[in-house]
Scaffold this active site. Sequence first.
Site, mmCIF file in Angstrom:
data_model
loop_
_atom_site.group_PDB
_atom_site.id
_atom_site.type_symbol
_atom_site.label_atom_id
_atom_site.label_comp_id
_atom_site.label_asym_id
_atom_site.label_seq_id
_atom_site.Cartn_x
_atom_site.Cartn_y
_atom_site.Cartn_z
ATOM 1 N N GLY A 178 38.460 -39.116 49.642
ATOM 2 C CA GLY A 178 38.056 -37.743 49.379
ATOM 3 C C GLY A 178 37.531 -37.102 50.645
ATOM 4 N N GLN A 237 32.787 -31.193 55.670
ATOM 5 C CA GLN A 237 32.935 -32.354 56.567
ATOM 6 C C GLN A 237 33.794 -32.038 57.791
ATOM 7 O OE1 GLN A 237 33.951 -35.212 53.134
ATOM 8 N NE2 GLN A 237 32.897 -36.509 54.592
ATOM 9 N N CYS A 296 30.787 -42.973 53.118
ATOM 10 C CA CYS A 296 31.176 -41.588 53.358
ATOM 11 C C CYS A 296 31.725 -41.495 54.774
ATOM 12 C CB CYS A 296 29.960 -40.683 53.200
ATOM 13 S SG CYS A 296 30.289 -38.951 53.564
ATOM 14 N N LEU A 297 32.799 -40.734 54.944
ATOM 15 C CA LEU A 297 33.395 -40.583 56.277
ATOM 16 C C LEU A 297 32.414 -39.904 57.243
ATOM 17 C CD1 LEU A 297 37.004 -39.471 55.243
ATOM 18 C CD2 LEU A 297 36.280 -41.731 56.064
ATOM 19 N N HIS A 330 30.701 -37.400 44.364
ATOM 20 C CA HIS A 330 30.426 -37.491 45.808
ATOM 21 C C HIS A 330 30.881 -36.212 46.527
ATOM 22 C CE1 HIS A 330 30.232 -39.933 49.671
ATOM 23 N NE2 HIS A 330 30.958 -38.895 50.043
ATOM 24 N N GLU A 331 32.114 -35.760 46.203
ATOM 25 C CA GLU A 331 32.645 -34.559 46.879
ATOM 26 C C GLU A 331 31.907 -33.298 46.423
ATOM 27 O OE1 GLU A 331 34.335 -35.230 49.379
ATOM 28 O OE2 GLU A 331 34.745 -37.296 48.783
ATOM 29 N N HIS A 391 28.872 -32.954 48.373
ATOM 30 C CA HIS A 391 29.107 -32.389 49.715
ATOM 31 C C HIS A 391 29.061 -30.855 49.671
ATOM 32 C CE1 HIS A 391 29.914 -35.605 52.516
ATOM 33 N NE2 HIS A 391 30.817 -36.168 51.744
HETATM 34 NI NI NI Z 1 31.497 -38.146 51.851
#
Ligand code: NI
Length: 169
Positions: A45, A50, A92-93, A134-135, A138
């Site tokens: 995701g 991000q 998380c990226l 999670h998204e 964000h």
């Molecule tokens: Ni993330």
Amino acid sequence: MIRPILRHGAGVLHTPARPVDAITPDILQLIDDMIQTMYVAPGIGLAAPQVGVALRIFVADISVGRNPADLLTFINPEFVERDGMQLEEEGCLSVPGFEATVARPQRAVVRGLDRDGKEQIVEGTGLLARCFQHEMDHLDGTLFVDRLRGLQKDLIVRKIRKLNRAGKW
Ligand code: NI
């Protein structure tokens, strides 16, 4: 085009994103870039903040490109329903190298526009429900680290600061 993924500490990751007013060619390009960036990372995701864009858009694919039908794009998403609870390791990226167990709903239904501007409603359970939560976090300026408590959160934030000072973040 692959876009750089911002990391914990970048202001846009810690600020609520704005709704999308209109699906312009720029927005479609952003979505294409987000999908490419997510696959290359690789991740399941990616949310617009991000990549430094404070808009309420996320892409997700829990198959990481193996099943084209799993690719989802949500513009201005909102939760319709959430229930149950699951506890799994999550990363998380934007917080590379760190994982922690985070409580998430077992089931989540999200409504929003797809890239054609059509309303879609998608139900996720297990990993997809976790990904949705999670998204969506964000888009509200929340990272999984913010969902942790006391010592566990402090430990990760301290390590990030240390990496930052060493120029490795
Ligand atoms: Ni993330």
